[in-house]
Scaffold this active site. Sequence first.
Site, short mmCIF file in Angstrom:
data_model
loop_
_atom_site.label_atom_id
_atom_site.label_comp_id
_atom_site.label_asym_id
_atom_site.label_seq_id
_atom_site.Cartn_x
_atom_site.Cartn_y
_atom_site.Cartn_z
N GLU A 188 -6.24 0.45 -8.67
CA GLU A 188 -7.60 -0.11 -8.75
C GLU A 188 -7.71 -1.45 -8.03
OE1 GLU A 188 -11.00 -1.23 -12.13
OE2 GLU A 188 -9.09 -0.34 -12.73
N ARG A 215 -4.25 0.81 3.96
CA ARG A 215 -3.91 0.59 5.36
C ARG A 215 -2.88 -0.52 5.56
NH1 ARG A 215 -8.04 -0.47 10.51
NH2 ARG A 215 -6.36 -0.76 12.07
N SER A 227 0.86 -1.18 0.00
CA SER A 227 0.00 0.00 0.00
C SER A 227 0.89 1.23 0.00
CB SER A 227 -0.93 -0.01 1.22
OG SER A 227 -1.85 -1.06 1.13
N PRO A 238 -2.38 2.56 -3.99
CA PRO A 238 -2.82 1.76 -2.84
C PRO A 238 -2.76 0.26 -3.07
CG PRO A 238 -4.70 2.72 -3.97
CD PRO A 238 -3.48 3.33 -4.59
N LYS A 296 -13.19 3.97 -14.27
CA LYS A 296 -13.51 4.31 -15.67
C LYS A 296 -13.65 5.82 -15.73
CE LYS A 296 -12.76 1.36 -17.76
NZ LYS A 296 -12.10 1.18 -19.06
#
Length: 464
Positions: free
Chosen positions: A263, A38, A29, A245, A279
Amino acid sequence: MRIREVHWIDPVTAMRRLAHRPNFTFLDSAAKHEALGRYSYVACDPFSTYTVANGQASCGGEALEGDPWKALRTLLAAYPQEHRPDLPPFQGGAAGFFAYDLNRTLERLPPPAIAGQGLPQSILHFYDVVIAYDHRDERCWIFSTGWPEQDPARRGERARRRADEFAALLVRPEFPRNDSCGTAGVWHSNFTSERYIEAVQRVIDLILAGDIFQANIAQRFTARLSTSFDPLTFYCQLRSLNPAPFAALLLYGKLTIASSSPERFLKLDGRRVETRPIKGTIARSADPKEDQRRAEVLFASEKDRAENIMIVDLLRNDLSRVCTAHSVEVPALCELESYASVHHLVSVITGKLAGEHDAVTLLRACFPGGSVTGAPKVRSMKIIAEIERVAREIYCGAIGFIGFNGCMDTNVAIRTVTMDDGLAVFHAGGGITAMSEPAAEYEETLAKAQRIFDAFLAGNAGAS
């Protein structure tokens, strides 16, 4: 299972101390976020490996009969593990990748004309030990399951011994760092700008003819790497320039996969399912006022919102195949998220997994992600193979984990580079709708690719 909390060590430091170990996985992450960014995980030295090549599954080099997805369910079921809901969810299990080309194990699809790098369709390593990080609270644990020992006493002894081994590895000195990741040669695409624009127009024509509603078309970039190329230095540059992330670094023998994906594909926590399709994209600007203007343009874009909503409908349908009746919801629709080089529109779809299903059947029902195929999915995948011609391999597949405790979290493998046999490969694409402007779609692919190009250039100049 033995759980040991250890002194906080930055995950990148842990990466440098353990990356030399066999079959290293770093689920990273890199973009800190209260919910999405997290947890991070480091694992290596697995006790078993599941692979799929040309539709044939194997484990430990021995072929597994029948459907590869069913074979994976059977393998995971051999290692039941209780879940500690108060701790990071990956507490031992399988981690690695599911390549986009696994789609041919699910549907009757033509193979692409060009095989690409010839990589496996899936590699999942079974890890009895996982090091888990909670970035919010700056806490770190070693989970040691004791598998594959089946006898309880032997499993307990293995869990203790392996926890000791990894605790020692975490405090050993780092290997010397390279100041440069080495060089990449000239980048080549399988499309010229003119040919990509023609491909977009062809998809638009198919849409207007009623064949499909949307298709995702990508170009593939390749470059030769110098013999001195260092994947750790490169990955540190990539995560610095394009923090994400759902990033990852996989070092699987001669194969390296470096991902900076923004994503999430599928998360399963207990029975709760979440997917977060992206998108709608616009390049960012260094000027704050212009950057804000661009974000507002994207948020108001009829074309991008329509593109997003079509994929939301597709994913709602996919989830409904494995979720309980009336549980699939859309708590967030077309929300703006901003990353280093682009703004995105992101939606969130959730559901409750039905009792007879698990992480593998959920993944199978939704694979590959609708945000990187199009709608209808099967017809779009046929068009993608025909137009792109070369296998996507890792690109638009998924990277992540399936825990022995039943939890799962995977990304959509975009902004992802594979390095194998001295060749670096990555793709950049976008969703095409009837309202697409071909030249703008081409520029969007370059905006998505730019930070990867930058990471190779910055690594050559020296990495921090």
